[in-house]
Scaffold this active site. Structure first.
Site, PDB file in Angstrom:
ATOM      1  N   ASP A  99      34.982  17.957   0.188  1.00 14.03           N
ATOM      2  CA  ASP A  99      33.789  17.645   0.958  1.00 14.03           C
ATOM      3  C   ASP A  99      32.627  17.541  -0.028  1.00 14.03           C
ATOM      4  O   ASP A  99      32.454  18.410  -0.880  1.00 14.03           O
ATOM      5  CB  ASP A  99      33.525  18.765   1.982  1.00 14.03           C
ATOM      6  CG  ASP A  99      32.965  18.238   3.290  1.00 14.03           C
ATOM      7  OD1 ASP A  99      31.966  17.512   3.233  1.00 14.03           O
ATOM      8  OD2 ASP A  99      33.520  18.567   4.353  1.00 14.03           O
ATOM      9  N   ASP A 207      29.394  14.171   3.407  1.00 12.51           N
ATOM     10  CA  ASP A 207      28.604  14.735   4.494  1.00 12.51           C
ATOM     11  C   ASP A 207      27.314  13.931   4.727  1.00 12.51           C
ATOM     12  O   ASP A 207      26.576  13.651   3.772  1.00 12.51           O
ATOM     13  CB  ASP A 207      28.248  16.180   4.100  1.00 12.51           C
ATOM     14  CG  ASP A 207      27.737  16.997   5.261  1.00 12.51           C
ATOM     15  OD1 ASP A 207      28.499  17.220   6.214  1.00 12.51           O
ATOM     16  OD2 ASP A 207      26.559  17.423   5.209  1.00 12.51           O
ATOM     17  N   GLU A 265      30.615  10.367   6.242  1.00  8.52           N
ATOM     18  CA  GLU A 265      30.243  10.816   7.588  1.00  8.52           C
ATOM     19  C   GLU A 265      28.899  10.174   7.938  1.00  8.52           C
ATOM     20  O   GLU A 265      27.906  10.411   7.247  1.00  8.52           O
ATOM     21  CB  GLU A 265      30.128  12.338   7.639  1.00  8.52           C
ATOM     22  CG  GLU A 265      29.968  12.825   9.073  1.00  8.52           C
ATOM     23  CD  GLU A 265      29.164  14.112   9.204  1.00  8.52           C
ATOM     24  OE1 GLU A 265      29.349  14.818  10.207  1.00  8.52           O
ATOM     25  OE2 GLU A 265      28.345  14.413   8.318  1.00  8.52           O
ATOM     26  N   HIS A 337      35.410  20.074  12.834  1.00  8.79           N
ATOM     27  CA  HIS A 337      34.788  21.404  12.890  1.00  8.79           C
ATOM     28  C   HIS A 337      33.428  21.397  13.585  1.00  8.79           C
ATOM     29  O   HIS A 337      32.827  22.457  13.741  1.00  8.79           O
ATOM     30  CB  HIS A 337      34.646  21.934  11.469  1.00  8.79           C
ATOM     31  CG  HIS A 337      33.684  21.106  10.654  1.00  8.79           C
ATOM     32  ND1 HIS A 337      33.949  19.793  10.287  1.00  8.79           N
ATOM     33  CD2 HIS A 337      32.452  21.370  10.172  1.00  8.79           C
ATOM     34  CE1 HIS A 337      32.924  19.314   9.621  1.00  8.79           C
ATOM     35  NE2 HIS A 337      32.001  20.253   9.528  1.00  8.79           N
ATOM     36  N   ASP A 338      32.898  20.226  13.942  1.00 10.78           N
ATOM     37  CA  ASP A 338      31.604  20.150  14.629  1.00 10.78           C
ATOM     38  C   ASP A 338      31.760  19.822  16.113  1.00 10.78           C
ATOM     39  O   ASP A 338      30.752  19.718  16.828  1.00 10.78           O
ATOM     40  CB  ASP A 338      30.737  19.027  14.027  1.00 10.78           C
ATOM     41  CG  ASP A 338      30.303  19.305  12.602  1.00 10.78           C
ATOM     42  OD1 ASP A 338      30.190  20.491  12.228  1.00 10.78           O
ATOM     43  OD2 ASP A 338      30.073  18.325  11.871  1.00 10.78           O
TER      44      ASP A 338
END
Ligand code: ISL
Length: 563
Positions: A99, A207, A265, A337-338
């Site tokens: 990430d 991210d 993302e 995870h969000d």
């Protein structure tokens, strides 16, 4: 698929390390825990592991606040643990993607520590510093340089008393935004990325990468009724230099490195301009995460969701298939995870096996690279939280406080969090029926979901009729059939909005995918009359005579045919 397009035939698995597997009993998952599960992942048919951040971090946002980009957080292990993990991944023919969180760093990162030390510091301009609004005294209400709200409630600006300026933080105040306009910042980021690639990693998930270029002048945002802060998003998303920076990153980091992959993302990215990111001829990113389907029904805000209409999810996914067409490439995901757990959000917990597998079929047979979020392959559900004390996520805790202060009842806020709160997906992976679901010998950092005795890996791995076995079958199909990895997409219209039917075509090969995304039987009508093919996969046992193309589908029924 060309050698630079290997990721088109791959299945990616996302690991949220703190909740995956604890090896040392401290209650947090770690790298050794991941290493102990590599065979499990390999037999699921996974090609790539994406690890949510494992870098040194004060963990204000569970590692999305990085204090040292060149080290592993002690809660996860050491750099040698990392090298050992990477070796284990490569030995099994899998790859590992890190990430990359570079829209912002931690406020404890030495870059920021220097930047805030004085206005004259050479790194002052590495972050986004501004004076108070003219006519206001720094720190008082209204003095913030813009009216932008942060993603985690409150203003996006934090006052620094010592140097008399504000710094920008689109997320938590412990996540100051880096100033990408400064070439030294970009060079430092590329150097760090190259360091990890030299160490052997195979790519990056980036991210909020579409937020790195801000509109010059940082204009105020529109203040929508009932909102305390202005909507800064149009002014910091896809800013004027974004594509220039992405192309530069491609040149400085990825050119000449075969075998890597990148996924950006991009909250808010639109169908009508996504090819700016994913057209390979532009040499920016391999693919992006779009948000349209996970934002469905959230018009009144993330924590005030409305039920989805039949067909809404399928229409959205189809529109994205068409937008990327044969030029771009989709990332296919239902949760991460969000997000809430896919089966709880888009499926039906009371028909868990059927709805989890129907959703997975609908998604995995599309054109694009499928992503499996840890536990999704077991049909893990949203969790059960008692009160606000059971939550750990900074977003949930800050939102709760702000909403209750502004007059919403605690019951109502908790109801919203129970459905869309990020902690739903962050509870420990359910490995077996023993205490703490086999995740830890200690006390888990967040409560285990109570249904772990029924839903766990140990009971599913050897069971051919499990969600796990079904995910594995989907991965096998993608690996074995070029028409699924590379074919074109065409929607098949049916009279039932709940049915998602489509065709994939490559040369002579045609795959027909029929899925009912609802808890009621639904008719296929004329749409597939005359279609032929052998049944490749179905999510229920069908007697020989029922294996032909059907006229209707039962609740959450899914079938894949190949001709
Ligand atoms: O979940 C959200 C807040 O409501 C999303 O807006 C989320 O913040 C957004 O998708 C960006 O997510 C990424 O960056 C954040 C981090 O908290 C998320 O975990 C990460 O996936 C800041 O780094």
């Amino acid at each position: 698929l060309g050698p630079d397009e290997w990721w088109k035939g791959a299945v990616v698995y996302q690991i949220y390390p703190r909740s995956f597997k604890d090896s040392n009993g401290d209650g947090f998952g770690d790298l050794e825990g991941i290493r102990s599960k590599l065979d499990y992942l390999k037999s699921l048919g996974v090609d790539v592991l994406w690890l949510s951040p494992i870098y040194a971090s004060p963990q204000a946002d569970n590692g999305y606040d990085i204090a040292d980009y060149y080290d592993i957080d002690p809660m996860f292990g050491t750099l040698s643990d990392f090298d050992r993990l990477l070796e284990g991944v490569h030995e099994r023919g899998m790859r590992l993607v890190m990430d990359l969180v570079v829209n912002h760093s931690s406020d404890e990162n030495p870059w920021f520590v220097e930047s805030r030390s004085s206005r004259e510091n050479p790194k002052r301009d590495w972050y986004i510093w501004r004076d108070p609004r003219p006519g206001f005294v720094g720190g008082e209400a209204g003095a913030e340089p813009t009216n932008w709200g942060s993603f985690f409630s409150g203003s996006a600006w934090a006052w620094d008393e010592a140097t008399g300026q504000y710094y920008l933080h689109l997320f938590h105040r412990k996540q100051p935004d880096l100033n990408w306009e400064n070439p030294q910042v970009r060079a430092a980021v590329y150097e760090m990325m190259n360091w990890w690639l030299d160490r052997g990693v195979d790519g990056f998930r980036m991210d909020v990468i579409n937020l790195i270029s801000k509109e010059p002048g940082l204009p105020d945002g529109v203040v929508y009724p009932g909102r305390a802060w202005g909507e800064g998003f149009p002014h910091f998303s896809e800013g004027p230099h974004l594509h220039e920076y992405l192309a530069e990153m491609r040149r400085e980091v990825f050119d000449g490195r075969a075998g890597t992959m990148t996924v950006g993302e991009c909250p808010g990215v639109r169908r009508d301009n996504v090819l700016l990111f994913t057209d390979p001829a532009r040499r920016e990113l391999d693919m992006v995460f779009q948000f349209d389907h996970v934002d469905l029904g959230l018009e009144a805000g993330k924590f005030h969701p409305r039920p989805l209409r039949p067909g809404e999810l399928a229409d959205c996914l189809s529109a994205w298939q068409e937008a990327q067409g044969e030029v771009g490439w989709n990332s296919l995901y239902l949760d991460n995870h969000d997000q809430p757990r896919a089966v709880s959000r888009f499926g039906d917990e009371s028909r868990r096996y059927e709805s989890a597998t129907a959703l997975a079929t609908a998604l995995h047979m599309l054109r694009g690279t499928p992503y499996v979020y840890q536990g999704e392959e077991l049909g893990m559900t949203n969790s059960v939280f008692g009160g606000i004390d059971d939550y750990r996520d900074v977003e949930a805790l800050r939102y709760y406080r702000e909403a209750v202060e502004s007059g919403e009842s605690p019951e109502s806020v908790l109801k919203g969090l129970a459905f869309t709160g990020r902690d739903n997906a962050r509870t420990p992976v359910q490995w077996d029926a023993s205490e703490n679901a086999g995740f830890t010998e200690g006390t888990p950092w967040i409560g285990v979901t109570p249904n772990y005795r029924d839903i766990n890996a140990a009971s599913q791995v050897g069971d051919p009729s499990s969600v796990y076995a079904y995910y594995r079958a989907l991965a096998d199909i993608r690996h074995g059939l070029p028409v699924i990895a590379a074919g074109s997409f065409e929607r098949i219209e049916t009279p039932s909005p709940a049915i998602f039917a489509y065709r994939r075509t490559l040369g002579e090969a045609v795959a027909t995918i029929l899925v009912n995304l609802s808890s009621q039987p639904a008719s296929l009508g004329e749409a597939v009359r005359g279609v032929s093919g052998d049944l490749l996969l179905a999510n229920r046992d069908l007697p020989e005579e029922d294996r032909g193309i059907p006229e209707s589908l039962g609740e959450w029924e899914a079938r894949v045919y190949l001709a």
